[in-house]
Design a protein around this motif. Sequence first.
Motif, PDB file in Angstrom:
ATOM      1  N   ASP A 132       0.841  -1.199   0.000  1.00 21.04           N
ATOM      2  CA  ASP A 132       0.000   0.000   0.000  1.00 21.04           C
ATOM      3  C   ASP A 132       0.878   1.252   0.000  1.00 21.04           C
ATOM      4  O   ASP A 132       0.661   2.187  -0.776  1.00 21.04           O
ATOM      5  N   HIS A 136       1.359   3.926  -3.162  1.00 21.72           N
ATOM      6  CA  HIS A 136       1.092   5.352  -2.952  1.00 21.72           C
ATOM      7  C   HIS A 136       2.275   6.201  -3.403  1.00 21.72           C
ATOM      8  O   HIS A 136       2.089   7.281  -3.983  1.00 21.72           O
ATOM      9  N   GLU A 139       2.053   6.294  -7.088  1.00 27.41           N
ATOM     10  CA  GLU A 139       0.926   7.149  -7.444  1.00 27.41           C
ATOM     11  C   GLU A 139       1.359   8.627  -7.440  1.00 27.41           C
ATOM     12  O   GLU A 139       1.028   9.392  -8.348  1.00 27.41           O
ATOM     13  N   LYS A 176      -7.484  -7.561  -2.367  1.00 30.60           N
ATOM     14  CA  LYS A 176      -7.676  -6.270  -3.033  1.00 30.60           C
ATOM     15  C   LYS A 176      -6.523  -5.346  -2.647  1.00 30.60           C
ATOM     16  O   LYS A 176      -6.657  -4.486  -1.783  1.00 30.60           O
ATOM     17  N   THR A 179      -6.516  -1.159  -6.224  1.00 31.67           N
ATOM     18  CA  THR A 179      -7.874  -0.836  -6.673  1.00 31.67           C
ATOM     19  C   THR A 179      -7.930   0.587  -7.227  1.00 31.67           C
ATOM     20  O   THR A 179      -7.107   1.438  -6.874  1.00 31.67           O
ATOM     21  N   ASP A 181     -10.145   2.792  -6.558  1.00 28.18           N
ATOM     22  CA  ASP A 181     -10.530   3.732  -5.496  1.00 28.18           C
ATOM     23  C   ASP A 181      -9.313   4.253  -4.744  1.00 28.18           C
ATOM     24  O   ASP A 181      -9.203   5.454  -4.464  1.00 28.18           O
ATOM     25  N   LYS A 182      -8.401   3.349  -4.419  1.00 30.43           N
ATOM     26  CA  LYS A 182      -7.231   3.731  -3.620  1.00 30.43           C
ATOM     27  C   LYS A 182      -6.150   4.406  -4.452  1.00 30.43           C
ATOM     28  O   LYS A 182      -5.419   5.270  -3.958  1.00 30.43           O
ATOM     29  N   PHE A 183      -6.047   3.997  -5.716  1.00 33.19           N
ATOM     30  CA  PHE A 183      -4.951   4.490  -6.566  1.00 33.19           C
ATOM     31  C   PHE A 183      -5.500   4.920  -7.932  1.00 33.19           C
ATOM     32  O   PHE A 183      -5.224   4.278  -8.955  1.00 33.19           O
TER      33      PHE A 183
END
Length: 224
Positions: A132, A136, A139, A176, A179, A181-183
């Motif tokens: 995660d 990020h 991202e 998951k 996704t 939504d998160k990225f």
Amino acid sequence: MAANKEDVKLLAMVESPFVGRVDIALNLKGIQYKYEVENLKNKSELLLKSNPVYKKVPVLVHNEKSISESLVILEYIDETWTQNPILPSDPYKRALARFWSKFIDDKVIDAARKALYSHDEKEREKGAEEIDEALHLLENELKDKFFGGEEIGIVDITAVIIAYWLPIIQEAFGEKLFTSDKFPKLYNWSQDFNNHPIVKEHLPPRETLMIYYKGHYERHIASK
């Protein structure tokens, strides 16, 4: 593809994202080559001779000279065939591209293995937290359509494991990790990358990978 009298072979396994990197790079460059599928349970003499250290794919054999390890192969391809460069010409940007490519191998892939394959629940949770954090960071690093700007570069090719393989693997394992939504930026990048005409043509069928990784999941559960 461009005419090419040189002898180029890619020792490969369809399900491997590391092979996928090399396959995509060769096709972006327009290089003619032979795609030779290896059975890693019964390795060929050519594979053992070409990669005696790790005995795994991918291996690029160029005029009987062999190069192993996907990131090393990508740089070799870019230096040998200079058309459609995948590394920036600017030394600083080149260094950054190498940094993020290595980051994907060292941080994203390692964390994903931990999150998916560890038998220890705390270790899996730790892996999920690590991937995660790593995603990020990627991202935030993504500033343009691709990591290479408006054209695909080495970081995009390295990250094919995130764009194409990870969504399939996490579905096979019922997780998951990556996704939309998160990225959202990474997800949009992944769609642009996967739908690039050359990339799309040379990605393995989704069904093939799903069967392969569901088998991984079943063996993983059975070994607990």
